[in-house]
Write an enzyme that holds these catalytic residues in place. Structure first.
Site, PDB file in Angstrom:
ATOM      1  N   LYS A   1      81.743  71.183  34.783  1.00 19.35           N
ATOM      2  CA  LYS A   1      82.320  70.152  35.660  1.00 19.35           C
ATOM      3  C   LYS A   1      81.489  69.904  36.922  1.00 19.35           C
ATOM      4  O   LYS A   1      81.451  68.795  37.437  1.00 19.35           O
ATOM      5  CB  LYS A   1      83.754  70.497  36.031  1.00 19.35           C
ATOM      6  CG  LYS A   1      84.734  70.251  34.889  1.00 19.35           C
ATOM      7  CD  LYS A   1      86.162  70.219  35.369  1.00 19.35           C
ATOM      8  CE  LYS A   1      87.118  69.884  34.235  1.00 19.35           C
ATOM      9  NZ  LYS A   1      87.294  71.021  33.283  1.00 19.35           N
TER      10      LYS A   1
ATOM     11  N   GLU B   1      92.030  64.526  41.732  1.00 18.74           N
ATOM     12  CA  GLU B   1      93.242  65.119  41.175  1.00 18.74           C
ATOM     13  C   GLU B   1      92.828  66.387  40.436  1.00 18.74           C
ATOM     14  O   GLU B   1      91.668  66.540  40.069  1.00 18.74           O
ATOM     15  CB  GLU B   1      93.886  64.149  40.181  1.00 18.74           C
ATOM     16  CG  GLU B   1      93.277  64.154  38.769  1.00 18.74           C
ATOM     17  CD  GLU B   1      91.830  63.660  38.689  1.00 18.74           C
ATOM     18  OE1 GLU B   1      91.415  62.885  39.583  1.00 18.74           O
ATOM     19  OE2 GLU B   1      91.114  64.081  37.767  1.00 18.74           O
TER      20      GLU B   1
ATOM     21  N   SER C   1      81.177  75.102  27.076  1.00 13.46           N
ATOM     22  CA  SER C   1      81.396  74.342  28.311  1.00 13.46           C
ATOM     23  C   SER C   1      81.722  75.206  29.520  1.00 13.46           C
ATOM     24  O   SER C   1      81.480  74.800  30.652  1.00 13.46           O
ATOM     25  CB  SER C   1      82.503  73.309  28.090  1.00 13.46           C
ATOM     26  OG  SER C   1      83.666  73.919  27.566  1.00 13.46           O
TER      27      SER C   1
END
Ligand SMILES: *Cc1c(COP(=O)(O)O)cnc(C)c1O
Length: 405
Positions: free
Chosen positions: A101, A123, A388
């Site tokens: 991310k 968010e 990931s």
């Protein structure tokens, strides 16, 4: 490479188009006020992010702060256990903060700095995106408001603590079910009121144009690195590549490195505990066309056509839609979307930990489980899995719910 009428040599020039569409999916279904804000970001993206200065600075940050390139690891013991197929993993678990991310958060925050914005608004559900954006805000000296439902705040104490330590302001959202959907709505409202001073940083390749394109482009470093590293290690391309799909950012970035190459591509959705609505979050495999959170894509709907309740053991995959580019690649057939159950995922979590000394995130364990299935079916060849993120955040939960397997 031509595939079902789409020329992948020029794919990134043509998809999305100027209005943000990948075929019929995508777009920007937002208020007039927000439309202006989106246009401002789109214009800034095409000028600033394509400049030499921006590219050089982002490259330096990736190397010196994030620790890129992350390696590709040959999973030798796992491969031997399953047969002849050789499995490899792209190690986004070793990216700073422990997941992919941060790749798009650093890009979005750098863009905010160049645009003269003072604040990042985001968010978060499980808190992973919140931690990444709080990290980026700290690095660039920007203010940071992270909107989070009360229910999630109570569940995700360690990530709430991380965000606060990093200096972010965690804004509690109390209305409705007080989870991710309400947090997205609240964050968009706050941004609409303050877009001159701030920038919205979405958590995946979802939301209105330009976010699906911008987040994919910032994440494409994962796929480009992985392809080059794999070819350097083995002298050839992998036969298949695999990534898990929630909103779809790690997979979109990873796939971007392979779309124009003769490689089979697999996106793995959470099949959860069953096929009935509410037992899974497989929006590409089981969903239908619809608009939510400002974009048109495939989504899971309830009887009233509203976003359906979804479930996955992985909170990062627990979303009733996926990015519009995935819906497009799904219909085109360039990527095959399939899924694995919670049970297969937990098995893969322990198998990778035991055989390779790598504890994967429970989201990433979905990709590992599917890679293992492929390896059993294929008999020969190679499979490259996008890992990931790391599983530190999931250990307590897994031991409590499943015990040691
Ligand atoms: C958030 C998250 C995901 C799911 O998000 P995508 O946008 O689908 O990539 C997957 N893996 C990890 C480790 C995550 O934190």
């Amino acid at each position: 490479m031509l595939f079902n009428g789409v020329d992948f040599d020029t794919y990134f020039k043509n998809y999305p188009n100027a209005e943000g569409y990948f075929g019929k999916y995508g777009g920007a279904y937002v208020s007039e006020e927000l439309k202006r804000a989106m246009e401002e970001i789109t214009d800034a993206y095409f000028t600033i992010c394509k400049s030499r200065k921006f590219i050089d600075e982002l490259r330096r940050i990736r190397k010196e702060f994030q620790g890129r390139p992350t390696p590709v690891t040959h999973l030798e013991r796992l491969s031997a256990r399953l047969g002849n197929v050789q499995l490899y993993a792209k190690r986004e678990d070793l990216n700073h903060t422990g997941a992919h991310k941060l790749n798009h958060c650093m890009g979005e925050a750098l863009l905010a700095k160049y645009m003269g914005k003072k604040k990042l608004i985001a968010e978060t559900g499980a808190g992973q995106h919140g931690v990444a954006i709080a990290t980026a805000a700290a690095y660039f000296g920007l203010e940071c408001d992270v909107y989070m439902g009360s229910v999630d705040i109570a569940k995700q104490a360690p990530n709430v603590a991380r965000m606060k330590i990093l200096g972010a302001n965690v804004v509690e959202v109390k209305h409705g079910l007080a989870t991710l959907k309400e947090a997205v709505d609240a964050a968009f409202d706050a941004y609409a009121k303050d877009y001159r001073n701030s920038i919205y940083c979405i958590g995946s390749v979802v939301g209105p144009h330009p976010f699906p394109m911008m987040v994919r482009d910032f994440q494409s470093i994962v796929g480009i690195e992985a392809r080059e590293q794999f070819v350097e290690m083995t002298g050839e391309l992998p036969d298949a590549v695999v990534a898990c799909v929630g909103g779809g950012s790690n997979s979109a970035g990873f796939f971007a490195g392979f779309l124009n190459y003769p490689v089979d591509i697999y996106g793995v959705e959470p099949f959860g505990t069953g096929k009935a609505l509410g037992q899974h979050a497989a929006s590409l495999v089981y969903g239908e066309e619809g608009v939510m959170h400002g974009f048109n894509s495939l989504m899971l709907k309830d009887a009233n056509g509203e976003p359906a309740p979804v479930y996955s053991v992985a909170s990062g995959l627990d979303y009733p839609s996926s990015g519009p580019e995935h819906a497009f690649l799904h219909d085109l057939g360039r990527v095959k979307y399939d899924g694995v159950t919670d049970d297969e995922t937990i098995d893969a979590f322990f198998t990778l930990s035991r055989l390779e000394g790598i504890i994967p995130a429970i989201e990433s364990s979905h990709a590992v489980a599917y890679g293992m299935k492929l390896a059993r079916e294929m008999k020969t060849g190679s499979v490259l899995i996008n890992l990931s993120g790391r599983g530190d955040k999931d250990m307590d939960y897994i031991l409590e719910k499943y015990g040691i397997r």
